[in-house]
Motif scaffolding. Structure first.
Motif, short mmCIF file in Angstrom:
data_model
loop_
_atom_site.label_atom_id
_atom_site.label_comp_id
_atom_site.label_asym_id
_atom_site.label_seq_id
_atom_site.Cartn_x
_atom_site.Cartn_y
_atom_site.Cartn_z
N ASP A 182 61.10 81.90 125.42
CA ASP A 182 61.36 82.99 124.49
C ASP A 182 62.65 83.72 124.87
OD1 ASP A 182 59.08 82.42 123.06
OD2 ASP A 182 57.87 84.02 123.96
N ALA A 203 60.55 72.38 118.65
CA ALA A 203 59.98 73.14 117.52
C ALA A 203 59.12 74.29 118.00
CB ALA A 203 59.16 72.20 116.64
N SER A 204 58.35 74.08 119.08
CA SER A 204 57.45 75.13 119.54
C SER A 204 57.04 74.90 120.98
CB SER A 204 56.20 75.19 118.65
OG SER A 204 55.43 74.00 118.79
N TRP A 205 56.59 75.98 121.63
CA TRP A 205 56.00 75.92 122.97
C TRP A 205 54.78 76.82 122.97
CZ3 TRP A 205 61.06 76.66 121.79
CH2 TRP A 205 61.52 77.96 121.70
N THR A 206 53.66 76.27 123.42
CA THR A 206 52.38 76.96 123.29
C THR A 206 51.60 76.87 124.59
OG1 THR A 206 52.30 76.29 120.96
CG2 THR A 206 50.25 77.10 121.94
N LYS A 216 56.29 70.90 121.31
CA LYS A 216 56.43 70.03 120.15
C LYS A 216 57.92 69.88 119.84
CE LYS A 216 52.00 69.62 118.88
NZ LYS A 216 51.29 68.32 118.72
N LYS A 218 61.23 68.72 117.53
CA LYS A 218 61.63 68.63 116.14
C LYS A 218 61.96 67.19 115.75
CE LYS A 218 63.65 73.27 115.75
NZ LYS A 218 64.91 74.04 115.48
#
Length: 605
Positions: A182, A203-206, A216, A218
């Motif tokens: 972030d 695309a994302s980090w969770t 994830k 892209k």
């Protein structure tokens, strides 16, 4: 003591790396910090049912394992040197390693700093989810004990060590990983290079739980594992409350992480002092302190080494040639000499935005005015090898079919004339009318280098003399590193001498893609070429190794033809080391100070 060199060991590592690249997936994910292999078993992701490849080569590892000399078999181990039952008889903790740098970093703020000196501090103080094994060049546990990659390469899941903690004892959790990414993506943080890689590809980090993080992608990307697992993880409870302007400008002397060393102090203009992290969650370094002293003058560095004031120096080419096999060094210590993917290459960069340097014929001519072999033989004492492009010269990525531009002043003169240069006023300096007012602009270049190098000023003078004979006037300038770096970032230069570090297989996007020419990217020279952009974009998503190498070869060929740089020579790593240090292992990637020690009867600090 004898000279330590890598040769067969490094070559074996490169062979192992290539074998690892051609695994079950046929996927290569390798970069500045990490390369994947294709071990082990298949599993199913409970989130979406896709098949996952489990990377768990060292299931008994209980701590970060940057070097294969470190125990990965679950044995009791207090010190980095060896498992408890295998410590050498002469082993003792204590003493201080005093290293020398020719320049001082401008900041130690992670992701903001882009210089090699700060990176060396990060390697000791910070940790990433995975490391590159120093010997095999394959991925190995860092803060993550294991990871899985989906069959399509678009999902990567990391499982963190549950005992990992920062230097203040605070546990490392998924929350810190999420915070780090972030932070990188915050537009107000001065981290444009890192942010561009993350934004373009992830695309994302969770956080799936306290010790599991999933990324994830892209799109397919050959460095997917690297950009997900290779960035330094920062403690949220330390950096999380800092406003962007505070993080960028007011935390220059702050560097806190989970690594085996802590930043004790930074005495500006003198030294950076690291101390052993007594709270380290893995085996500790045997040495108490690692000090980096800033000494610009090469002669002073050598004199301090001879006097026992410093323990490790990078000698000048002249010092290497004179003392590497000398009786004096035999008594004082030993020498090291090795090629590493991290060594990179030296270059002259031309600001392509400047009208006088915008024509490739001009840049080709400038390269042909420099006798690079003569520079190696006379100014570098035969140390180095001419390179023709940006990739590691002993890797498959490097295009060996390309011949260097020759040293040929007559051909250079023809190219300069073809590019529109001539001496219209008979003053001995070429000129050209760029704005159509009938007045020729003299061909004058300011040649900028960072101060602190013994080679740099001599190379400057050599280039100025060569160019003068061709009717080009060169003004010499040098600046301290922090100011020099600012000039690069602001694109305020005409011609610079510098070097890039490297990696086993690098992504040239950061340095050569048109998108990186502005917005504080690393394409400092402003090189723009549509075909080069297109081929780089294809290569970055090509997971077939041989096909990707063919694309990199085309990138290499374009850069050779366009000559935005004069690519000079590869840079072997050389050093003189005090003889009291033991367990100085020559890893193919780099030295690993955490495993060094000094016997009790030889300790002096």
């Amino acid at each position: 003591m004898t000279r330590r060199e890598t040769g067969n060991t490094r070559q074996a590592a490169m062979r192992n790396m290539r074998l690892g690249w051609r695994g079950a997936l046929g996927v290569v994910l390798i970069g500045a910090g990490v390369c994947t292999t294709t071990f082990a078993q298949e599993a199913t992701d409970e989130q979406d049912g896709s098949k996952m490849i489990v990377h768990d080569e060292f299931p008994d590892a209980t701590f970060s394992t940057a070097s294969k000399s470190v125990n990965r078999e679950g044995k009791a181990q207090k010190w980095q040197v060896a498992p408890d039952g295998e410590l050498p008889g002469s082993f003792t903790e204590g003493d201080t390693l005093i290293d020398v740098w020719g320049s001082e970093p401008g900041t130690l703020t992670p992701f903001v700093s882009r210089d090699a000196y700060a990176t060396r501090i990060y390697r000791e103080v910070l940790e990433s989810l995975i490391w590159t094994d120093l010997d095999t060049l394959r991925p190995t546990p860092g803060l993550a004990r294991s990871w899985e990659i989906s069959e399509d390469g678009l999902t990567i899941t990391f499982h963190l060590f549950e005992n990992a903690c920062f230097s203040d004892g605070h546990p490392v959790t998924s929350e810190d990983v999420i915070f780090t990414f972030d932070l990188i993506m915050n537009e107000k943080i001065d981290a444009p290079v890192t942010r561009s890689y993350v934004a373009d590809n992830i695309a994302s980090w969770t956080a799936l739980d306290e010790h599991t993080v999933q990324f994830k992608m892209k799109k397919k990307y050959f460095l997917a594992l690297d950009i997900c697992g290779g960035y330094w993880i920062l403690p949220k409870h330390i950096y999380g409350d800092a406003a962007p302007e505070v993080y960028n400008e007011q935390m220059r002397e702050v560097c806190i992480g989970s690594g085996p060393w802590v930043l004790k102090q930074w005495d500006k203009g003198e030294q950076i002092v690291l101390e052993r992290n007594e709270n380290y969650w893995g085996p500790k370094p045997a040495l108490n302190r690692h000090v980096y002293r800033f000494i610009k003058n090469g002669l002073t560095r050598w004199q301090d080494f001879r006097a026992g004031k410093v323990d490790l120096i990078g000698p000048t080419a002249e010092q290497w040639a004179e003392y590497k096999d000398s009786e004096e060094l035999e008594k004082r210590g030993s020498s090291i000499y090795y090629f590493s993917p991290l060594g990179g290459y030296g270059y002259i960069g031309y600001n392509n935005r400047k009208p006088k340097l915008s024509n490739k014929l001009t840049r080709q001519a400038l390269t042909m005015l420099i006798d690079r072999q003569e520079v190696i033989d006379t100014l570098r004492q035969g140390i180095g090898e001419i390179v023709t492009g940006p990739f590691y010269f002993q890797s498959d990525q490097y295009n060996n079919d390309i011949e260097p531009w020759p040293y040929d002043p007559d051909w250079a003169e023809e190219k300069l004339e073809e590019a529109g240069w001539s001496d219209t006023d008979g003053d001995g300096i070429l000129d050209q009318d760029f704005d159509g007012d009938g007045v020729g602009e003299p061909f004058q270049l300011t040649f900028l280098i960072p101060s602190g190098s013994g080679f740099g000023p001599r190379f400057q003078r050599y280039v100025a003399d060569q160019f003068k004979q061709a009717g080009i006037d060169v003004v010499l300038d040098s600046l301290d590193w922090s100011v020099f770096e600012q000039r690069l970032t602001e694109r305020d230069f005409e011609m610079v001498f510098l070097a890039w570090t490297g990696s086993p297989e690098s992504d040239p996007y950061q340095i050569w893609h048109s998108k990186e020419a502005e917005n504080r990217g690393s394409n400092y020279v402003g090189f723009r070429n549509g075909r080069c952009d297109e081929v780089m974009d294809m290569a970055r998503q090509e997971l077939d190794y041989d096909k990707r190498m063919a694309l990199w070869h085309e990138v290499h060929a374009i850069l050779h033809e366009e000559q935005p740089y004069t690519f000079l020579f590869n840079r072997p790593s050389m050093g003189f080391i005090d003889g009291r240090f033991e367990n100085v292992l020559m890893h193919p990637l780099r030295l690993y100070y955490s495993e060094w020690y000094v016997p009790d009867d030889l300790q002096v600090r």
